[in-house]
Design a protein around this motif. Structure first.
Motif, PDB file in Angstrom:
ATOM      1  N   VAL A  20       8.962  24.581 -39.951  1.00 31.24           N
ATOM      2  CA  VAL A  20       9.926  24.531 -38.104  1.00 31.24           C
ATOM      3  C   VAL A  20       8.692  25.049 -37.120  1.00 31.24           C
ATOM      4  CG1 VAL A  20      11.801  25.096 -39.961  1.00 31.24           C
ATOM      5  CG2 VAL A  20      10.684  26.914 -38.913  1.00 31.24           C
ATOM      6  N   ALA A  21       9.785  25.025 -35.826  1.00 30.07           N
ATOM      7  CA  ALA A  21       8.871  25.525 -34.658  1.00 30.07           C
ATOM      8  C   ALA A  21      10.160  26.028 -33.872  1.00 30.07           C
ATOM      9  CB  ALA A  21       8.344  24.431 -34.168  1.00 30.07           C
ATOM     10  N   PRO A  22       9.874  27.070 -32.840  1.00 30.24           N
ATOM     11  CA  PRO A  22      10.173  27.321 -32.287  1.00 30.24           C
ATOM     12  C   PRO A  22      10.803  26.793 -31.011  1.00 30.24           C
ATOM     13  CG  PRO A  22       8.109  29.046 -31.661  1.00 30.24           C
ATOM     14  CD  PRO A  22       8.610  28.137 -33.122  1.00 30.24           C
ATOM     15  N   ALA A  23      12.437  26.162 -30.702  1.00 29.17           N
ATOM     16  CA  ALA A  23      11.760  25.447 -29.312  1.00 29.17           C
ATOM     17  C   ALA A  23      12.489  26.079 -28.594  1.00 29.17           C
ATOM     18  CB  ALA A  23      13.540  25.472 -29.462  1.00 29.17           C
ATOM     19  N   ASP A  24      11.941  25.897 -27.013  1.00 32.46           N
ATOM     20  CA  ASP A  24      11.268  26.600 -25.742  1.00 32.46           C
ATOM     21  C   ASP A  24      12.908  26.992 -25.059  1.00 32.46           C
ATOM     22  OD1 ASP A  24       9.046  25.887 -26.064  1.00 32.46           O
ATOM     23  OD2 ASP A  24       9.333  23.753 -24.262  1.00 32.46           O
ATOM     24  N   GLY A  25      12.903  28.216 -24.871  1.00 37.55           N
ATOM     25  CA  GLY A  25      14.239  28.932 -23.927  1.00 37.55           C
ATOM     26  C   GLY A  25      13.609  28.456 -22.844  1.00 37.55           C
ATOM     27  N   LEU A  26      14.839  29.217 -22.480  1.00 37.78           N
ATOM     28  CA  LEU A  26      15.708  28.826 -20.412  1.00 37.78           C
ATOM     29  C   LEU A  26      14.262  28.310 -19.641  1.00 37.78           C
ATOM     30  CD1 LEU A  26      17.125  28.258 -17.946  1.00 37.78           C
ATOM     31  CD2 LEU A  26      16.755  31.314 -18.111  1.00 37.78           C
ATOM     32  N   THR A  27      13.921  27.596 -18.696  1.00 39.69           N
ATOM     33  CA  THR A  27      12.235  27.378 -18.503  1.00 39.69           C
ATOM     34  C   THR A  27      13.312  26.759 -17.564  1.00 39.69           C
ATOM     35  OG1 THR A  27      12.182  24.831 -20.129  1.00 39.69           O
ATOM     36  CG2 THR A  27      10.588  26.559 -20.485  1.00 39.69           C
ATOM     37  N   VAL A  28      12.565  26.708 -16.215  1.00 37.84           N
ATOM     38  CA  VAL A  28      12.599  26.373 -14.707  1.00 37.84           C
ATOM     39  C   VAL A  28      11.486  25.661 -14.019  1.00 37.84           C
ATOM     40  CG1 VAL A  28      13.363  26.302 -12.127  1.00 37.84           C
ATOM     41  CG2 VAL A  28      14.533  28.036 -14.487  1.00 37.84           C
ATOM     42  N   PHE A  29      11.397  24.888 -13.402  1.00 40.65           N
ATOM     43  CA  PHE A  29      10.007  23.889 -12.899  1.00 40.65           C
ATOM     44  C   PHE A  29      11.010  23.596 -12.025  1.00 40.65           C
ATOM     45  CE2 PHE A  29      10.541  22.862 -17.532  1.00 40.65           C
ATOM     46  CZ  PHE A  29       9.261  23.495 -18.350  1.00 40.65           C
ATOM     47  N   ALA A  30       9.498  23.450 -10.427  1.00 34.53           N
ATOM     48  CA  ALA A  30       9.410  22.876  -9.838  1.00 34.53           C
ATOM     49  C   ALA A  30       8.494  22.146  -9.129  1.00 34.53           C
ATOM     50  CB  ALA A  30       9.890  24.470  -7.591  1.00 34.53           C
ATOM     51  N   THR A  31       8.763  20.584  -7.986  1.00 32.37           N
ATOM     52  CA  THR A  31       8.283  19.767  -8.101  1.00 32.37           C
ATOM     53  C   THR A  31       8.095  19.749  -6.715  1.00 32.37           C
ATOM     54  OG1 THR A  31       9.090  19.002 -10.522  1.00 32.37           O
ATOM     55  CG2 THR A  31       7.400  17.188  -8.389  1.00 32.37           C
ATOM     56  N   LEU A  32       7.036  19.244  -6.051  1.00 32.84           N
ATOM     57  CA  LEU A  32       6.922  18.847  -4.663  1.00 32.84           C
ATOM     58  C   LEU A  32       5.971  17.370  -4.495  1.00 32.84           C
ATOM     59  CD1 LEU A  32       7.360  19.761  -1.075  1.00 32.84           C
ATOM     60  CD2 LEU A  32       5.535  20.707  -1.455  1.00 32.84           C
ATOM     61  N   ALA A  33       6.740  16.499  -3.668  1.00 33.57           N
ATOM     62  CA  ALA A  33       5.388  15.577  -4.031  1.00 33.57           C
ATOM     63  C   ALA A  33       5.722  14.655  -2.620  1.00 33.57           C
ATOM     64  CB  ALA A  33       6.636  14.599  -4.570  1.00 33.57           C
ATOM     65  N   ALA A  34       4.899  14.588  -1.491  1.00 36.59           N
ATOM     66  CA  ALA A  34       4.292  13.215  -0.877  1.00 36.59           C
ATOM     67  C   ALA A  34       3.987  11.836  -0.935  1.00 36.59           C
ATOM     68  CB  ALA A  34       3.717  14.094  -0.099  1.00 36.59           C
TER      69      ALA A  34
ATOM     70  N   ARG B 117       0.561  -1.329  -0.059  1.00 30.24           N
ATOM     71  CA  ARG B 117       0.244  -0.044  -0.139  1.00 30.24           C
ATOM     72  C   ARG B 117       0.658   1.641   0.132  1.00 30.24           C
ATOM     73  NH1 ARG B 117      -1.669   4.443   3.846  1.00 30.24           N
ATOM     74  NH2 ARG B 117      -4.322   4.995   3.644  1.00 30.24           N
ATOM     75  N   PHE B 118       0.867   2.045  -0.870  1.00 30.28           N
ATOM     76  CA  PHE B 118       1.134   3.557  -0.528  1.00 30.28           C
ATOM     77  C   PHE B 118       0.157   4.552  -1.536  1.00 30.28           C
ATOM     78  CE2 PHE B 118       2.336   1.684  -4.754  1.00 30.28           C
ATOM     79  CZ  PHE B 118       2.327   2.161  -5.779  1.00 30.28           C
ATOM     80  N   ALA B 119       0.570   5.905  -1.455  1.00 33.68           N
ATOM     81  CA  ALA B 119       0.295   6.724  -1.648  1.00 33.68           C
ATOM     82  C   ALA B 119       0.623   8.058  -2.972  1.00 33.68           C
ATOM     83  CB  ALA B 119      -1.400   7.602  -1.174  1.00 33.68           C
ATOM     84  N   GLU B 120       0.995   8.577  -3.365  1.00 29.18           N
ATOM     85  CA  GLU B 120       2.226   9.724  -3.874  1.00 29.18           C
ATOM     86  C   GLU B 120       0.961  10.825  -4.097  1.00 29.18           C
ATOM     87  OE1 GLU B 120       5.611  10.164  -6.428  1.00 29.18           O
ATOM     88  OE2 GLU B 120       5.527   9.031  -5.706  1.00 29.18           O
ATOM     89  N   PHE B 121       1.322  11.924  -3.933  1.00 28.60           N
ATOM     90  CA  PHE B 121       0.119  13.356  -4.688  1.00 28.60           C
ATOM     91  C   PHE B 121       1.642  14.262  -4.669  1.00 28.60           C
ATOM     92  CE2 PHE B 121      -1.585  10.971  -1.307  1.00 28.60           C
ATOM     93  CZ  PHE B 121      -3.234  11.151  -1.753  1.00 28.60           C
TER      94      PHE B 121
END
Length: 712
Positions: free
Chosen positions: A696-710, A185-189
């Motif tokens: 053609v398509a432009p590629a993503d520039g500088l991006t930052v992502f934050a993740t919080l999980a329990a 048994r487990f749960a992740e959010f």
């Protein structure tokens, strides 16, 4: 609306075909009956995790089920098979499945902006993205969400021996192996936020439903809303995956998985090469949305159910069957231009309103019987499989020229949605695709050093195409034997040489010619070495020669099957994990993919669109396991690719590029927080975009992502 145009407008519709997406998998993953065969004899290094997809040591999967449908050590498979476990996806903070695929040499996934129904490219040819061993015709729905992914298994080269289905299985198969229930048994959010206004909550809950652990439930779900580098283009995706397993823990199990998947986004048609790559006459703003900003969102959605039954009769005989039924719908309002060059020089393009609608149903079933037996110095596995894939495809394509737009100061007219028009119906189809076959496969290990594989498939392709607008139709059937043979020999401990030959068969569902089309054929020769040393180094190095024949080409206003394409190259995929702290992943591909014969002689020798000659990935991760920094992990790496053709036979190439990523994460008890930066130096570049003849398509520039999980 999103692929190369053929000589008739109906061919545009091929791009918009949608089909059913994949649901779940079986109690032991569709790669093979782990519940029905004794454990594979693998020397397990320290730190091995037993997952529902097989044993994994960090970034290295010890076995594969996709390659042979029986759980087999990777080094014993005489074929390049690369596995990306879940830990790689988590360590890199991959936001999409497309991003995770770039860890594999020679794999070029679709741009996440692309709303149409194309597939990844492997070894310079179109491949298929399967889910749990079953096809998804044109891969509809929220294809890029990662919440339900246990691992990615990539089979390189024609894979019709075990996986005939879909539209483009020439380059290989990217098999997405889903998460399955366990008796723990487990749960992740979790919640991720970041660049371009991304926010994405997810949940992963696993719950045994009785004390004996014979009834198991797992539920995963994810929602994502994100903008993009393109003005006004915002993607909203949702995936819900409930899975229920019944098992007696003695070799019999039934797993039922449901899936609901939907994606909403404005159809992005890409930018022309003139004005972006070629700025000699004028320039186009890289973040321009080339259409009415009020364009309605496209909708891509599927609903389906998968059931898998496993049963072991005794220590020798076992069987497993997987079946899926799904329905899908696709609604694509579009505003687009048709070419890379201005229709009125220097900078004015003809603009079209378009509408593509698709409603599909898909049924797939795959039944296998496996025998495991020893004979003298040999250990053997025999598999006999029968499979059938049935797709019903109904679609309509409407379009109309609505005016001309100067892209130096663009003013786009409003989009008129059906039924108000004005529209002309170019195609209205009612098609049925049937692909089926019988496969016999034998695996033999002699003295635990020589590993042989031989398989023969009798494959059948049956396509009935009806064009309701013009009354044109065709019905094509073909039955063809497809062989596969290979050998892997452990020359020294941890050093295995392999070689193989295989053939494939590909359906041609849309064809404008004087007679019904024949299926395309493909052949591949492959050789290389596999490493699995005790000090943490593992991987595959391979050379290959892949040829595709009976390719439809356009002569005048009709198609003939005189085309041929050929890919040759070298690939390397390596993992080094010398201790519990360090993990290094590296890949490199040199691919020369060209048109070798065409109805238009001017195209002979042209490089295949969207395939860089050289590309590679490097990722290094260090985890502190003790002391005051225990739980802290640092990682970084790069992805690089050389120039790529934009349009077949055209003069345009996207420049080569390299982008750098980094991450820091911290695990404390049941909490995990991570910060990931992508394209750290904000490199501005274009990538090929497979819309119509190529954009053609432009590629993503500088991006930052934050993740919080329990996790509890």
């Amino acid at each position: 609306m999103a692929a190369p145009l053929s000589s008739r407008a109906a061919s545009i519709l091929a791009i918009g075909l949608v089909q059913a997406a994949a649901l779940g998998a079986a109690a032991q993953q569709p790669g093979g009956p782990a519940v029905t065969t004794p454990p594979v004899e693998v020397t397990a290094p320290t730190g091995v995790d037993e997952t529902t997809a097989g044993p994994v040591r960090g970034y290295r999967a010890l076995t594969t089920r996709s390659a042979t449908k029986t759980e087999t050590p990777v080094e014993r498979v005489p074929q390049a098979v690369i596995v990306i476990p879940r830990k790689v996806i988590d360590d890199q903070g991959a936001v999409t499945q497309s991003e995770a695929m770039r860890n594999v040499s020679g794999v070029f996934p679709l741009d996440p902006l692309f709303a149409g129904q194309l597939t990844p490219t492997v070894r310079g040819q179109r491949a298929e993205r399967f889910v749990d061993g079953l096809p998804n015709y044109y891969d509809i729905g929220a294809r890029d969400l990662t919440v339900n992914v246990e691992r990615l298994e990539v089979l390189k080269g024609p894979s019709s021996i075990l996986y005939q289905g879909g539209a483009s299985p020439v380059g290989g198969i990217v098999n997405v192996v889903s998460k399955l229930p366990t008796d723990k048994r487990f749960a992740e959010f979790g919640f991720r936020v970041g660049g371009y206004g991304l926010w994405s909550p997810y949940v992963d809950i696993n719950q045994p439903l009785n004390a004996e652990g014979t009834v198991l439930l797992r539920f995963t779900g994810q929602y994502e809303s994100t903008g993009s580098v393109v003005d006004v283009v915002r993607r909203r995706s949702v995936a819900i995956n409930p899975t229920l397993t019944f098992t007696n823990k003695e070799g019999t199990s039934l797993t039922i998985q449901g899936q609901f998947s939907r994606r909403d986004q404005k159809d992005y048609a890409g930018l022309p090469a003139v004005g972006t790559l070629d700025r000699s006459a004028f320039s186009i703003r890289r973040d321009l949305f080339p259409g009415d900003k009020g364009l309605p969102d496209s909708i891509s959605e599927n609903v389906g159910v998968t059931a898998r039954f496993d049963h072991a009769f005794n220590d020798v005989w076992s069987t497993f069957t997987t079946a899926r039924v799904s329905t899908s719908r696709f609604r694509e309002p579009s505003q687009l231009i048709l070419g890379n060059r201005p229709d009125i020089p220097p900078s004015t393009f003809g603009l079209f309103n378009g509408y593509l609608g698709e409603d599909n149903t898909e049924f797939s079933i795959n039944t296998n019987v496996v025998a495991k037996f020893d004979a003298g110095p040999t250990r053997n596995r025999f598999l006999l499989g029968v499979d059938h894939n049935h797709v019903s495809d109904k679609g309509i394509l409407n379009a109309e020229l609505v005016g001309f737009v100067d892209f130096t100061a663009p003013v786009f007219p409003p989009y008129n949605s059906p039924p108000s028009g004005p529209f002309t119906t170019f195609s209205n189809i009612d098609n049925v695709y049937r692909q089926s076959g019988v496969t016999a496969q034998i695996q033999s290990s002699i003295w635990e050093r020589l590993h042989l594989l031989a398989a023969l498939r009798v494959g059948r392709v049956d396509i009935k195409s009806s064009e309701l607008t013009t009354g044109a139709s065709f019905h094509t059937r073909e039955v063809k034997p497809l062989p596969k043979i290979g050998a892997a020999f452990e020359i020294l401990p941890g050093f295995t040489a392999f070689a193989s030959y295989t053939e494939g068969l590909k359906a041609v569902p849309f064809f404008n010619g004087p007679t019904a089309p024949k299926p395309e054929s493909s052949t591949q020769y492959e050789a290389g070495v596999k490493l699995h040393f005790g000090f943490g180094l593992s991987g595959t190095l391979a050379v290959f020669d892949l040829k595709r024949t009976n390719v439809p080409t356009t002569v005048g206003f009709v198609q003939v099957q005189t085309g041929e394409q050929r890919s040759r190259g070298f690939e390397a995929d390596l993992v080094w994990q010398p201790d519990p702290n360090w993990a290094v992943l590296a890949s490199y591909a040199h691919v020369n993919s060209r048109v070798t014969r065409d109805g238009n002689p001017a195209l002979e020798g042209a490089r295949v669109v969207g395939v860089p000659r050289d590309s590679g990935r490097l990722w290094v991760n260090y985890t502190f396991t003790e002391g005051r920094f225990a739980g802290l992990a640092l990682g970084g790496g790069l992805y690089a690719a050389s120039s790529q053709p934009v349009e077949l036979g055209g003069p345009w190439r996207t420049p080569g590029y390299a982008v750098f990523d980094a991450k820091v994460s911290y695990q404390y008890e049941n909490w995990n927080v991570s910060l990931v930066g992508k394209n750290l130096f904000d490199k501005r570049y274009y990538v090929p975009y497979p819309y119509l003849s190529g954009r053609v398509a432009p590629a993503d520039g500088l991006t930052v992502f934050a993740t919080l999980a329990a996790r509890y």
